[in-house]
Design a protein around this motif. Structure first.
Motif, mmCIF file in Angstrom:
data_model
loop_
_atom_site.group_PDB
_atom_site.id
_atom_site.type_symbol
_atom_site.label_atom_id
_atom_site.label_comp_id
_atom_site.label_asym_id
_atom_site.label_seq_id
_atom_site.Cartn_x
_atom_site.Cartn_y
_atom_site.Cartn_z
ATOM 1 N N HIS A 245 -6.391 12.372 -8.848
ATOM 2 C CA HIS A 245 -6.468 11.088 -8.144
ATOM 3 C C HIS A 245 -5.058 10.567 -7.846
ATOM 4 O O HIS A 245 -4.745 10.187 -6.723
ATOM 5 C CB HIS A 245 -7.231 10.087 -9.015
ATOM 6 C CG HIS A 245 -7.421 8.750 -8.387
ATOM 7 N ND1 HIS A 245 -8.522 8.437 -7.625
ATOM 8 C CD2 HIS A 245 -6.639 7.645 -8.374
ATOM 9 C CE1 HIS A 245 -8.413 7.193 -7.184
ATOM 10 N NE2 HIS A 245 -7.280 6.687 -7.621
ATOM 11 N N HIS A 250 -3.879 9.890 -3.857
ATOM 12 C CA HIS A 250 -3.060 8.832 -3.239
ATOM 13 C C HIS A 250 -1.927 9.387 -2.362
ATOM 14 O O HIS A 250 -1.673 8.843 -1.289
ATOM 15 C CB HIS A 250 -2.523 7.871 -4.306
ATOM 16 C CG HIS A 250 -3.562 6.879 -4.757
ATOM 17 N ND1 HIS A 250 -4.232 6.068 -3.872
ATOM 18 C CD2 HIS A 250 -4.053 6.580 -5.984
ATOM 19 C CE1 HIS A 250 -5.102 5.306 -4.539
ATOM 20 N NE2 HIS A 250 -5.012 5.601 -5.823
ATOM 21 N N ILE A 355 -8.987 7.154 -0.647
ATOM 22 C CA ILE A 355 -9.153 8.530 -1.126
ATOM 23 C C ILE A 355 -10.618 8.924 -0.932
ATOM 24 O O ILE A 355 -11.511 8.174 -1.309
ATOM 25 C CB ILE A 355 -8.780 8.640 -2.620
ATOM 26 C CG1 ILE A 355 -7.316 8.236 -2.849
ATOM 27 C CG2 ILE A 355 -9.033 10.056 -3.132
ATOM 28 C CD1 ILE A 355 -6.906 8.234 -4.311
ATOM 29 N N CYS A 449 -10.653 2.078 -7.895
ATOM 30 C CA CYS A 449 -9.372 2.515 -7.341
ATOM 31 C C CYS A 449 -8.778 1.364 -6.541
ATOM 32 O O CYS A 449 -9.351 0.923 -5.550
ATOM 33 C CB CYS A 449 -9.574 3.738 -6.452
ATOM 34 S SG CYS A 449 -8.122 4.099 -5.459
ATOM 35 N N GLY A 450 -7.627 0.877 -6.982
ATOM 36 C CA GLY A 450 -7.013 -0.292 -6.350
ATOM 37 C C GLY A 450 -6.036 0.098 -5.257
ATOM 38 O O GLY A 450 -5.238 1.011 -5.418
HETATM 39 ZN ZN LIG Z 1 -6.492 4.907 -7.007
#
Ligand SMILES: [Zn+2]
Length: 478
Positions: A245, A250, A355, A449-450
């Motif tokens: 991730h 990213h 993503i 996921c920010g």
């Molecule tokens: Zn993320």
């Protein structure tokens, strides 16, 4: 849908270059338990309409929590005024990639709507898991976290697309904390979060896993610290989901690569001149992006730009071969179409590149996880996710884990503790010399996921078979 069609034809009448409108209902139920009691149950229902307009080379976005014609017209006027204002300071020409007109519906395949099931049903399952955990020797705490999410969207744009999607998500987890030998350690069980119905939650074996994590939390307390130095690591799918991730997911968001995300969460080393020539990993490393994956957390049929979800190689035979690309940046890649990765968390959020479902393809040669361990003379097997950190270019990274096992002469010989490893992201993937085959492929993923400013939380699935990495710098965390 008529209200959206009407507002789109209103904006078309104003001679916008492009406009779309998205009605978005976000519903979420979160249940948290502690030991044998409910700690918190929260319910969110957030709904409204977001309208995006393109005037010459300026974008405008406005949203409203109402859906009546007057509110939509006011919001459309606001989006258009913002677009006209943005056009005055536009940095360059906007080239929007084409997309076929879609009249479509997509929904997660479910048997039972989680929101139709009594809250007490799920609470009962979680409290029972808590009771089982608390029976474990030296266990001092049990906990659980469960999320049911439903996102219903209606979408219409000036190109004539009309799309409805209905996505259901289930994320369960439980944890056990033990205190023994002067240590306190927590062990988690994270069944894969899935786009699925309540039946998925019903099918999870909490009892066996509650007993297992209770025993392993205690065992972890008596583990010896790892040695500092280079080591061979075998990483399990859950653990790898976080690594991929941060170090692949990213860095391959094209908006981030081009600097649009710089102020919030940094850029990426995986710049465009590296496309199709940069060795991101060893030859056996293949990353597949697939927003058509059945049950994948990012599988939504069509994204929030009206683009059909797709599947492609992000990394092929170790070489960087793709990015997550929106309609505005596709021409920079000489792509005729975007790849369906643009999503907004809620109606009030501007859709941004997210993503996709992204997984490490299993090894092509027959190799079980037992054979992989047996083939390793000296190493550490890491399960689950722990602490992590990565720099603003996604290069220097550090990961912990949830449980660590020493490997000696091809056997797991006991638990280790306080393990963290450091690597440069692409050197890490280049050091991958074995990946177990599809028999041990497992999914994991995130719903938090920010990204963006203001921050938006998105969801996506990851997955892998256990994989081996050579000469990784391991440090004792304490
Ligand atoms: Zn993320």
């Amino acid at each position: 849908m008529d209200n959206l069609r009407e507002i789109i034809s209103y904006l078309a009448g104003k001679k916008v270059r492009f406009a779309d409108a998205r009605e978005h209902l976000f519903r979420e139920r979160e249940i948290t338990t502690e030991d044998t009691r409910v700690e918190q149950i929260t319910e969110q229902n957030v709904s409204g309409v977001g309208i995006k307009a393109l005037w010459e080379n300026g974008w405008g976005y406005a949203s409203t929590s109402r859906t009546d014609p007057a509110a939509l017209r006011k919001t459309a006027d606001k989006a258009l005024a913002l677009a006209k204002s943005a056009d005055k300071s536009a940095a360059g020409a906007v080239e929007l990639a084409g997309e076929p007109r879609h009249t479509a519906k997509f929904s997660t395949t479910i048997k039972e709507d989680p929101f139709d099931v009594k809250v007490s049903d799920a609470v009962g399952v979680l409290l029972q898991a808590g009771e089982t955990i608390l029976k474990g020797k030296d266990v001092i705490k049990a906990g659980s976290y469960l999320v049911f999410r439903n996102m219903k969207k209606k979408y219409a744009n000036t190109e004539g697309s009309v799309i409805e999607t209905d996505v259901f998500t289930v994320l369960p987890q439980i944890e056990a904390t033990a205190r023994a030998g002067g240590e306190v350690k927590t062990r988690h069980y994270w069944p894969a979060p899935m786009n699925a119905g309540y039946e998925y939650f019903r099918g999870i074996d909490f009892k066996t896993n509650a007993e297992r994590i209770a025993a392993q939390a205690r065992e972890h307390c008596f583990a010896r610290s790892c040695e500092t130095g280079t080591a061979t690591l075998i990483l399990d799918p859950e653990h790898l989901s976080l690594t991929m991730h941060e170090s692949v997911g990213h860095p391959t968001e094209l908006d981030r690569v081009l600097g649009y995300e710089e102020s919030c969460a940094g850029r990426s080393f995986a710049t465009m001149e590296k496309l199709n020539n940069f060795k991101y990993g060893s030859e056996i490393v293949n990353f597949i992006a697939d927003n058509t994956l059945e049950g994948g957390l990012a599988s939504c049929g069509y994204d929030d730009e009206g683009v059909e979800c797709r599947k492609w190689h992000m990394i092929k035979n170790g070489i960087l071969t793709g990015y997550g690309v929106n309609r505005e940046l596709a021409h920079r890649m000489k792509m005729e179409r975007a790849n369906g990765t643009t999503r907004a968390a809620k109606y009030c959020d501007v859709p941004i590149t997210r993503i996709p479902n992204l997984y490490l393809a299993p090894g092509a040669k027959p190799l079980s996880v037992e054979e992989l361990i047996a083939d390793t003379d000296d190493g550490i097997y890491i399960e689950g996710m722990g602490s992590f950190s990565i720099d603003q270019m996604r290069l220097n990274m550090q990961f912990g884990g949830d449980a660590f096992w020493e490997i000696k002469k091809g056997k797991l010989t006991g638990m280790l503790k306080n393990v963290v490893y450091n690597a440069i992201s692409y050197e890490f993937w280049r050091s991958c010399d074995a990946i177990a085959d599809e028999r041990s492929f497992k999914r994991a993923g995130f719903i938090t996921c920010g990204k963006g400013d203001p921050m938006q939380l998105a969801q996506m699935t990851h997955g892998a078979s256990p994989a081996r990495f050579r000469k990784i710098m391991v440090r004792r965390a304490k």
